[in-house]
Motif scaffolding. Structure first.
Motif, PDB file in Angstrom:
ATOM      1  N   TYR A   1      15.633   6.777   3.878  1.00 59.14           N
ATOM      2  CA  TYR A   1      14.996   5.534   4.301  1.00 59.14           C
ATOM      3  C   TYR A   1      15.511   5.187   5.689  1.00 59.14           C
ATOM      4  N   SER A   2      14.806   4.263   6.390  1.00 63.41           N
ATOM      5  CA  SER A   2      15.229   3.872   7.736  1.00 63.41           C
ATOM      6  C   SER A   2      14.832   2.424   7.983  1.00 63.41           C
ATOM      7  N   GLU A   3      15.428   1.855   9.039  1.00 65.86           N
ATOM      8  CA  GLU A   3      15.136   0.472   9.375  1.00 65.86           C
ATOM      9  C   GLU A   3      13.680   0.326   9.814  1.00 65.86           C
ATOM     10  N   LYS A   4      13.145   1.343  10.496  1.00 59.00           N
ATOM     11  CA  LYS A   4      11.757   1.293  10.955  1.00 59.00           C
ATOM     12  C   LYS A   4      10.796   1.234   9.758  1.00 59.00           C
ATOM     13  N   ARG A   5      11.053   2.042   8.808  1.00 57.48           N
ATOM     14  CA  ARG A   5      10.197   2.042   7.613  1.00 57.48           C
ATOM     15  C   ARG A   5      10.329   0.720   6.849  1.00 57.48           C
ATOM     16  N   TYR A   6      11.552   0.188   6.831  1.00 54.16           N
ATOM     17  CA  TYR A   6      11.789  -1.083   6.152  1.00 54.16           C
ATOM     18  C   TYR A   6      11.008  -2.212   6.806  1.00 54.16           C
ATOM     19  N   LEU A   7      11.025  -2.266   8.138  1.00 55.34           N
ATOM     20  CA  LEU A   7      10.296  -3.313   8.848  1.00 55.34           C
ATOM     21  C   LEU A   7       8.785  -3.160   8.680  1.00 55.34           C
ATOM     22  N   ALA A   8       8.319  -1.914   8.515  1.00 49.81           N
ATOM     23  CA  ALA A   8       6.880  -1.675   8.413  1.00 49.81           C
ATOM     24  C   ALA A   8       6.285  -2.206   7.100  1.00 49.81           C
ATOM     25  N   VAL A   9       7.100  -2.361   6.057  1.00 52.47           N
ATOM     26  CA  VAL A   9       6.563  -2.808   4.759  1.00 52.47           C
ATOM     27  C   VAL A   9       6.862  -4.276   4.483  1.00 52.47           C
ATOM     28  N   GLN A  10       7.390  -5.004   5.484  1.00 54.07           N
ATOM     29  CA  GLN A  10       7.717  -6.411   5.263  1.00 54.07           C
ATOM     30  C   GLN A  10       6.478  -7.235   4.885  1.00 54.07           C
ATOM     31  N   THR A  11       5.337  -6.878   5.458  1.00 52.58           N
ATOM     32  CA  THR A  11       4.118  -7.650   5.185  1.00 52.58           C
ATOM     33  C   THR A  11       3.538  -7.359   3.805  1.00 52.58           C
ATOM     34  N   TYR A  12       4.030  -6.343   3.104  1.00 52.11           N
ATOM     35  CA  TYR A  12       3.514  -5.987   1.781  1.00 52.11           C
ATOM     36  C   TYR A  12       4.545  -6.323   0.699  1.00 52.11           C
ATOM     37  N   GLN A  13       5.142  -7.468   0.838  1.00 53.70           N
ATOM     38  CA  GLN A  13       6.206  -7.857  -0.103  1.00 53.70           C
ATOM     39  C   GLN A  13       5.609  -8.641  -1.282  1.00 53.70           C
ATOM     40  N   THR A  14       6.071  -8.293  -2.488  1.00 57.06           N
ATOM     41  CA  THR A  14       5.644  -8.968  -3.726  1.00 57.06           C
ATOM     42  C   THR A  14       6.880  -9.258  -4.569  1.00 57.06           C
ATOM     43  N   GLN A  15       6.878 -10.378  -5.213  1.00 58.61           N
ATOM     44  CA  GLN A  15       8.012 -10.741  -6.079  1.00 58.61           C
ATOM     45  C   GLN A  15       7.776 -10.163  -7.470  1.00 58.61           C
ATOM     46  N   PHE A  16       8.740  -9.410  -7.969  1.00 59.24           N
ATOM     47  CA  PHE A  16       8.699  -8.907  -9.334  1.00 59.24           C
ATOM     48  C   PHE A  16       9.959  -9.366 -10.065  1.00 59.24           C
ATOM     49  N   GLU A  17       9.776 -10.360 -10.949  1.00 56.73           N
ATOM     50  CA  GLU A  17      10.886 -10.964 -11.688  1.00 56.73           C
ATOM     51  C   GLU A  17      11.946 -11.419 -10.684  1.00 56.73           C
ATOM     52  N   GLN A  18      13.209 -10.926 -10.774  1.00 59.52           N
ATOM     53  CA  GLN A  18      14.246 -11.400  -9.865  1.00 59.52           C
ATOM     54  C   GLN A  18      14.435 -10.473  -8.656  1.00 59.52           C
TER      55      GLN A  18
ATOM     56  N   ARG B   1       5.652  12.519   5.349  1.00 60.68           N
ATOM     57  CA  ARG B   1       6.556  12.200   4.238  1.00 60.68           C
ATOM     58  C   ARG B   1       5.755  11.485   3.143  1.00 60.68           C
ATOM     59  N   PRO B   2       6.188  11.624   1.922  1.00 61.70           N
ATOM     60  CA  PRO B   2       5.492  10.950   0.810  1.00 61.70           C
ATOM     61  C   PRO B   2       5.708   9.435   0.873  1.00 61.70           C
ATOM     62  N   ALA B   3       4.710   8.701   0.403  1.00 58.46           N
ATOM     63  CA  ALA B   3       4.806   7.238   0.409  1.00 58.46           C
ATOM     64  C   ALA B   3       5.831   6.770  -0.621  1.00 58.46           C
ATOM     65  N   SER B   4       6.490   5.654  -0.281  1.00 57.96           N
ATOM     66  CA  SER B   4       7.510   5.112  -1.174  1.00 57.96           C
ATOM     67  C   SER B   4       7.313   3.606  -1.319  1.00 57.96           C
ATOM     68  N   VAL B   5       7.990   3.059  -2.337  1.00 57.51           N
ATOM     69  CA  VAL B   5       8.014   1.618  -2.602  1.00 57.51           C
ATOM     70  C   VAL B   5       9.469   1.222  -2.732  1.00 57.51           C
ATOM     71  N   LEU B   6       9.852   0.106  -2.106  1.00 53.90           N
ATOM     72  CA  LEU B   6      11.236  -0.338  -2.134  1.00 53.90           C
ATOM     73  C   LEU B   6      11.364  -1.486  -3.132  1.00 53.90           C
ATOM     74  N   LEU B   7      12.234  -1.287  -4.145  1.00 44.70           N
ATOM     75  CA  LEU B   7      12.541  -2.333  -5.120  1.00 44.70           C
ATOM     76  C   LEU B   7      13.936  -2.860  -4.784  1.00 44.70           C
ATOM     77  N   MET B   8      14.019  -4.077  -4.217  1.00 48.64           N
ATOM     78  CA  MET B   8      15.279  -4.620  -3.692  1.00 48.64           C
ATOM     79  C   MET B   8      15.689  -5.843  -4.518  1.00 48.64           C
TER      80      MET B   8
END
Length: 562
Positions: free
Chosen positions: A130-147, A160-167
Motif C-alpha cells: 500500500y502507499s500514501e498515494k493510493r490511500y489519498l485516492a480512495v478518500q472520496t469513496y469512504q463508507t462507515q461499516f460498524e465501528q 495492480r489488482p484493486a483493493s479495499v481498505l478496512l481501517m
C-alpha cells in the motif's frame, strides 16, 4: 318438477362441465404462451430469490466482520508506540513480523497498513502492499461499516489488482490509551465474488455496485456506464447488488408451445369422450338403484332403506323417496302398535278381572288357615302359598297398569327432591346387591309431570339395571339436565348391555329375556312417559346401557287423555 325438466337440467349441467373441461386448459396454456416473460419475472422475484439475496447480504457482512475480528487480534499484539511511527517497520520484532506474515497469507488480504491518530498513512506490511498515494485516492469513496471505515475500491488498473481498505481505530493501553489506526488491505475480488451464487441458475447476471456509482462484475472488472439493471438490493450505504436479466431466456419458445397446444386439443377431445361415457354409466346406475328401491317399497318391504345417491337432483329424489318410505313405515307400525296394545289391553283387563276374584278368595282362605295351623311344616307350606299369591297379584297389577294406566296428575315440582326420594326408596335394594346409585341434578331444575309416574318409571329402570348385572358392583347414575327446549333424565349403568337383537323389541309387551320376568316393565314405562308428553329411548353398548327420558320443558296436561 317434471321428468323432462329434470332431464334438461342434468343435460345442461353435463354440457357446461364438458365446455369447462375443454376450454379451461386451452385458456391456461394460451396464457402461459402469451405471458412467458411475465412468468420469468415472477420466478426470479419470488421468495426463493429474496432468500438467496438475504443470504448474500449476510455473507457480505460476515466477511467484513471476520476482517474486523482479525484487526482486533492484531491490535492486541501491536501495542507499542514505536510501531506506529513513520519508520515503524524497522522497530517490528521478528515474532510480530511472523504474525503479520501469517495474517497476510490468506488470498483475501494483501497486507496491513498503519496510521497515526490523525489517520495519516505511516507504512504498510509488506512494504509495497500500500502507499500514501493510493490511500489519498480512495478518500472520496469512504463508507462507515460498524465501528470501522471502509475505503475504496480503487480505480481499476492493469498494473495492480484493486483493493479495499478496512481501517479501524485501536487503543494502546500501554501508552495511556493512545488512539492509532490499523487497516487491512482487502482483495476487492473476494468481495465482488460473493454475489456469484445469484447467477447459478442462468436467469440473472449479478454485479456489485460500489461508491462513486461504479459497477463491477463478480471477478472485479469494471462495467461500462449506462447499463440497465432489472433488480437492485442494498448491502449497506453506497454498496449494492445489481441483477441483469439474460435476454436469451425471454425468447418465446413458439414451436414447442404450438406442439403442446396441438397435443392439448387431442387430449381434451379424449377427455370429453371419457367424461361422457362415465357420466352416462353413472346416471344409469343411479336410476337403476332408485327403481329397485321403489319396487321394494311397492312390494311391502318398508324396512330396507333406499341407498343415497350423489348429485343434486338425484340426491333430492332419493331423499324424497326415503322420507316417504320412513313415514309410511312409521304410520303402519304406529297403527299396528295401537291395535296390538288395544287388543292386549282388553285381554289383560278381562283376564285380570276374572283371575283376581278367585285369587282373593284363595288368599283370604290361606291366610285364615295359616293363623289356625300349629304344625310348623304346614305353616311353612301355607306361607309359600301366600307369597306366591302375592307374586300373582303383582303380575295382575302390571296387567292392569298396562291395560288402563291411571291418568297423570301433572304438576310443577323440583326434580332433585323427587330423585332423592326415589334413591331413598331404593336404598335397601341397592345395599342388598352391593351396588351404588348416584344422583346428579341441579337444585333449581323443575319438571311438569306426574311425580308418581316418574317414581314408578325410575324405580323400574334402576331395578332392571341392578338385576341385569351378573355379580356385585353395579354402578347406576341418574343424571338430569336441561338441553335446549327439553329436560332430559338419563339412567346409566355399567352393566353388560343389551343385545342389539333384543333392543329392537325391548318395549314390546310380554317380551323379556329374564327367566322370571313378565315383559311388562318397560312397556308400562313407555306408556307412563308418553302419558306425560315425554319420550323414552334406550342406547346400549357392551360397557353399559343408558335410558334417556325426554320431557318438553313447557309441557301441559293433555285434556284429551282418556
Amino acid at each position: 318438477m317434471s321428468t323432462n325438466t329434470q332431464y334438461k337440467r342434468l343435460s345442461n349441467r353435463y354440457l357446461v362441465l364438458s365446455l369447462v373441461v375443454a376450454l379451461v386448459p386451452l385458456f391456461i396454456f394460451t396464457s402461459l404462451y402469451d405471458r412467458y416473460f411475465d412468468q420469468l419475472v415472477s420466478k426470479i422475484t419470488d421468495g426463493r430469490l429474496n432468500t438467496q439475496v438475504a443470504a448474500v447480504q449476510n455473507e457480505f457482512r460476515v466477511h467484513l466482520r471476520e476482517r474486523l475480528y482479525q484487526l482486533d487480534v492484531l491490535a492486541d499484539e501491536l501495542d507499542s508506540s514505536e510501531i506506529f511511527q513513520k519508520d515503524g517497520k524497522h522497530n517490528l520484532p521478528d515474532a510480530l513480523q511472523a504474525l503479520l506474515r501469517l495474517q497476510t497469507d490468506p488470498n483475501n488480504v494483501y497486507g496491513i497498513a498503519f496510521f497515526d491518530a490523525s489517520k495519516r498513512f505511516l507504512w504498510s506490511f509488506p512494504e509495497h502492499s500500500y502507499s500514501e498515494k493510493r490511500y489519498l485516492a480512495v478518500q472520496t469513496y469512504q463508507t462507515q461499516f460498524e465501528q470501522a471505515d471502509l475505503l475504496g475500491p480503487e480505480y481499476f488498473s492493469f498494473e495492480r489488482p484493486a483493493s479495499v481498505l478496512l481501517m479501524k481505530p485501536i487503543t494502546r493501553l500501554s501508552e495511556n490509551n493512545t488512539v492509532s489506526y490499523l487497516g487491512l488491505i482487502l482483495r476487492f475480488n473476494s468481495l465482488a465474488a460473493i454475489p456469484k451464487s445469484l447467477g447459478t441458475d442462468g436467469i440473472f447476471t449479478p454485479y456489485i455496485g460500489v461508491p462513486g456509482d461504479r459497477v463491477f462484475d463478480i471477478v472485479g472488472q469494471p462495467i461500462q456506464d449506462g447499463e440497465h439493471y432489472d433488480q437492485s438490493f442494498n448491502l449497506y450505504p453506497n454498496w449494492s447488488i445489481k441483477l441483469k436479466q439474460n435476454e436469451v431466456l425471454t425468447a418465446a419458445p413458439s414451436a414447442t408451445l404450438r406442439y403442446w397446444l396441438i397435443g392439448l386439443v387431442l387430449l381434451t377431445a379424449a377427455c370429453l369422450m371419457i367424461i361422457h361415457w362415465f357420466i352416462s354409466k353413472r346416471l344409469n346406475r343411479q336410476v337403476d338403484t332408485l327403481i329397485e328401491g321403489i319396487e321394494r317399497v311397492a312390494s311391502g318391504d318398508l324396512k330396507s332403506p333406499v341407498p343415497p345417491q350423489p348429485g343434486t337432483e338425484v340426491e333430492r329424489l332419493t331423499s324424497a323417496i326415503e322420507k316417504m318410505r320412513s313415514q309410511l313405515n312409521q304410520v303402519i307400525q304406529s297403527n299396528v302398535e295401537m291395535e296390538r296394545r288395544a287388543s292386549l289391553g282388553n285381554l289383560a283387563a278381562g283376564l285380570a278381572h276374572d283371575i283376581r276374584n278367585p285369587l282373593n278368595i284363595v288368599g283370604i282362605t290361606t291366610k285364615a288357615l295359616l293363623k289356625r295351623e300349629h304344625n310348623d311344616e304346614n305353616k311353612e307350606m301355607l306361607s309359600m302359598v301366600v307369597e306366591e299369591l302375592g307374586r300373582v297379584n303383582g303380575v295382575i297389577d302390571n296387567l292392569l297398569n298396562f291395560a288402563r294406566p291411571t291418568p297423570p296428575k301433572q304438576e310443577m315440582f323440583l326434580l332433585v327432591k323427587e330423585l332423592h326420594l326415589v334413591a331413598n326408596l331404593l336404598n335397601a335394594t341397592v345395599h342388598k346387591h352391593k351396588a351404588s346409585l348416584t344422583i346428579e341434578c341441579e337444585e333449581t331444575l323443575e319438571l311438569f309431570a306426574d311425580p308418581s309416574h316418574l317414581h314408578q318409571v325410575l324405580i323400574n329402570l334402576v331395578l332392571n339395571a341392578i338385576q341385569s348385572f351378573n355379580g356385585i358392583g353395579c354402578d347406576v347414575t341418574i343424571r338430569a339436565q336441561r338441553e335446549t327446549e327439553h329436560l332430559v333424565i338419563k339412567v346409566t349403568d355399567n352393566g353388560p348391555g343389551i343385545d342389539p337383537t333384543h333392543l329392537e323389541r325391548i318395549f314390546e309387551p310380554f317380551y323379556t329375556t329374564k327367566p322370571t320376568g313378565t315383559g311388562l316393565g318397560l312397556a308400562i314405562c313407555q306408556v307412563l312417559i308418553q302419558a306425560n308428553q315425554g319420550r323414552i329411548q334406550i342406547h346400549s353398548s357392551p360397557v353399559g346401557t343408558t335410558v334417556v327420558l325426554q320431557f318438553p320443558i313447557h309441557a301441559k296436561l293433555d285434556d284429551t287423555y282418556e
